[in-house]
Write a protein that holds these residues in place. Structure first.
Motif, PDB file in Angstrom:
ATOM      1  N   SER A 129       0.454  -1.032   0.073  1.00  0.00           N
ATOM      2  CA  SER A 129      -0.229  -0.358  -0.031  1.00  0.00           C
ATOM      3  C   SER A 129       0.877   0.847   0.205  1.00  0.00           C
ATOM      4  N   ASP A 130       2.229   1.874   0.283  1.00  0.00           N
ATOM      5  CA  ASP A 130       2.715   2.423   0.360  1.00  0.00           C
ATOM      6  C   ASP A 130       3.547   2.414  -1.103  1.00  0.00           C
ATOM      7  N   CYS A 131       3.797   1.663  -1.669  1.00  0.00           N
ATOM      8  CA  CYS A 131       4.173   1.993  -3.391  1.00  0.00           C
ATOM      9  C   CYS A 131       2.597   2.251  -3.606  1.00  0.00           C
ATOM     10  N   VAL A 132       1.999   2.132  -3.504  1.00  0.00           N
ATOM     11  CA  VAL A 132       0.108   1.837  -4.475  1.00  0.00           C
ATOM     12  C   VAL A 132      -0.459   2.753  -3.509  1.00  0.00           C
ATOM     13  N   PRO A 133      -0.676   4.381  -4.350  1.00  0.00           N
ATOM     14  CA  PRO A 133      -1.394   5.184  -3.756  1.00  0.00           C
ATOM     15  C   PRO A 133      -2.942   4.999  -3.543  1.00  0.00           C
ATOM     16  N   VAL A 134      -3.323   4.375  -4.561  1.00  0.00           N
ATOM     17  CA  VAL A 134      -4.948   4.015  -5.175  1.00  0.00           C
ATOM     18  C   VAL A 134      -5.241   3.384  -4.343  1.00  0.00           C
ATOM     19  N   THR A 135      -6.800   3.414  -3.649  1.00  0.00           N
ATOM     20  CA  THR A 135      -6.844   2.368  -3.005  1.00  0.00           C
ATOM     21  C   THR A 135      -7.982   1.780  -3.582  1.00  0.00           C
ATOM     22  N   HIS A 136      -8.404   0.080  -3.214  1.00  0.00           N
ATOM     23  CA  HIS A 136      -9.338  -0.526  -4.286  1.00  0.00           C
ATOM     24  C   HIS A 136     -10.484  -0.737  -2.637  1.00  0.00           C
ATOM     25  N   GLY A 137     -12.100  -1.041  -2.854  1.00  0.00           N
ATOM     26  CA  GLY A 137     -12.840  -1.169  -2.238  1.00  0.00           C
ATOM     27  C   GLY A 137     -13.657  -0.377  -1.935  1.00  0.00           C
ATOM     28  N   PRO A 138     -14.335  -0.227  -1.340  1.00  0.00           N
ATOM     29  CA  PRO A 138     -14.658  -1.676  -0.275  1.00  0.00           C
ATOM     30  C   PRO A 138     -15.302  -2.893  -1.008  1.00  0.00           C
ATOM     31  N   PHE A 139     -15.510  -4.168  -1.061  1.00  0.00           N
ATOM     32  CA  PHE A 139     -15.187  -5.138  -1.515  1.00  0.00           C
ATOM     33  C   PHE A 139     -16.859  -6.131  -0.371  1.00  0.00           C
ATOM     34  N   ARG A 140     -17.588  -6.216  -1.613  1.00  0.00           N
ATOM     35  CA  ARG A 140     -18.696  -7.216  -0.930  1.00  0.00           C
ATOM     36  C   ARG A 140     -18.094  -8.211  -1.079  1.00  0.00           C
ATOM     37  N   PRO A 141     -18.997  -9.125  -0.637  1.00  0.00           N
ATOM     38  CA  PRO A 141     -18.760 -10.920  -1.210  1.00  0.00           C
ATOM     39  C   PRO A 141     -20.127 -10.812  -1.903  1.00  0.00           C
ATOM     40  N   ASN A 142     -19.891 -11.785  -3.074  1.00  0.00           N
ATOM     41  CA  ASN A 142     -20.326 -12.443  -4.279  1.00  0.00           C
ATOM     42  C   ASN A 142     -21.019 -10.918  -5.509  1.00  0.00           C
ATOM     43  N   VAL A 143     -20.128 -10.013  -5.065  1.00  0.00           N
ATOM     44  CA  VAL A 143     -19.751  -8.866  -5.739  1.00  0.00           C
ATOM     45  C   VAL A 143     -18.897  -9.005  -6.860  1.00  0.00           C
ATOM     46  N   PRO A 144     -19.091  -9.182  -8.196  1.00  0.00           N
ATOM     47  CA  PRO A 144     -17.849  -9.073  -8.662  1.00  0.00           C
ATOM     48  C   PRO A 144     -18.294  -7.596  -8.963  1.00  0.00           C
ATOM     49  N   CYS A 145     -16.355  -7.036  -9.531  1.00  0.00           N
ATOM     50  CA  CYS A 145     -15.847  -5.978  -9.469  1.00  0.00           C
ATOM     51  C   CYS A 145     -14.380  -6.318 -10.182  1.00  0.00           C
ATOM     52  N   ALA A 146     -14.008  -4.703 -10.564  1.00  0.00           N
ATOM     53  CA  ALA A 146     -12.706  -4.721 -11.583  1.00  0.00           C
ATOM     54  C   ALA A 146     -11.134  -4.422 -10.694  1.00  0.00           C
TER      55      ALA A 146
END
Length: 175
Positions: free
Chosen positions: A7-24
């Motif tokens: 996470s220190d190298c990648v300033p972009v955040t991803h999520g929040p993730f929900r169970p069984n919901v597809p996301c890119a």
């Protein structure tokens, strides 16, 4: 949670993730979460057997152009084959064989095209992938290096000819 080192190298955040919901998400994150059994990967649409068969047919029908494929198609497929076989389900072997066939067709097109280049011409290589560009890079570097050496040698010969002409014509003006 993504480890601090990543996470220190990648300033972009991803999520929040929900169970069984597809996301890119980026491939690196998908592979990381898959290794930790936190997600289920789904192969990209361009890696489906039907899409690969259509691309192969189009490549075979048109010998002068390349069909559009993702720039890093071989690298992405290799990572998925190695780390996420389950993303292909029962079609894994078929997809792998189709991708190898597509790669061979495209490689033969490149080789045939390079054999036809005999003079200084403009070569159009639209829709090449990264691995295909790297495949022909040594050939082009060698050829361009040879052209450069010939051009320098020709310039040196022209200078020598001018100097010889000046020396021969410039010494007889004392009568």
């Amino acid at each position: 949670m993504i480890p601090a080192a990543i996470s220190d190298c990648v300033p972009v955040t991803h999520g929040p993730f929900r169970p069984n919901v597809p996301c890119a998400v980026p491939l690196w994150l998908a592979l990381y979460l898959s290794r930790r059994a936190k997600c289920r990967l789904v192969a990209p649409a361009w890696l489906s057997p039907s899409r690969l068969e259509r691309t192969i047919r189009a490549e075979q029908e048109d010998g002068s152009t390349f069909q559009p494929v993702p720039f890093y198609y071989a690298e992405v497929a290799c990572l998925l084959f190695e780390h996420a076989r389950e993303a292909f389900g029962p079609d894994f072997a078929r997809v792998r064989a189709l991708l190898a066939r597509l790669s061979n067709i495209r490689r033969h097109k490149i080789e045939d095209g390079l054999r036809q280049v005999q003079a200084a011409v403009t070569v159009r290589l639209n829709h090449l992938s990264a691995c295909e560009a790297n495949l022909i890079r040594p050939s082009f570097q060698g050829a361009l290096g040879a052209f450069d050496r010939l051009e320098r040698q020709e310039a040196a010969w022209a200078e020598a000819a001018q100097a010889a002409a000046a020396a021969a014509g410039g010494g007889g003006g004392g009568y």
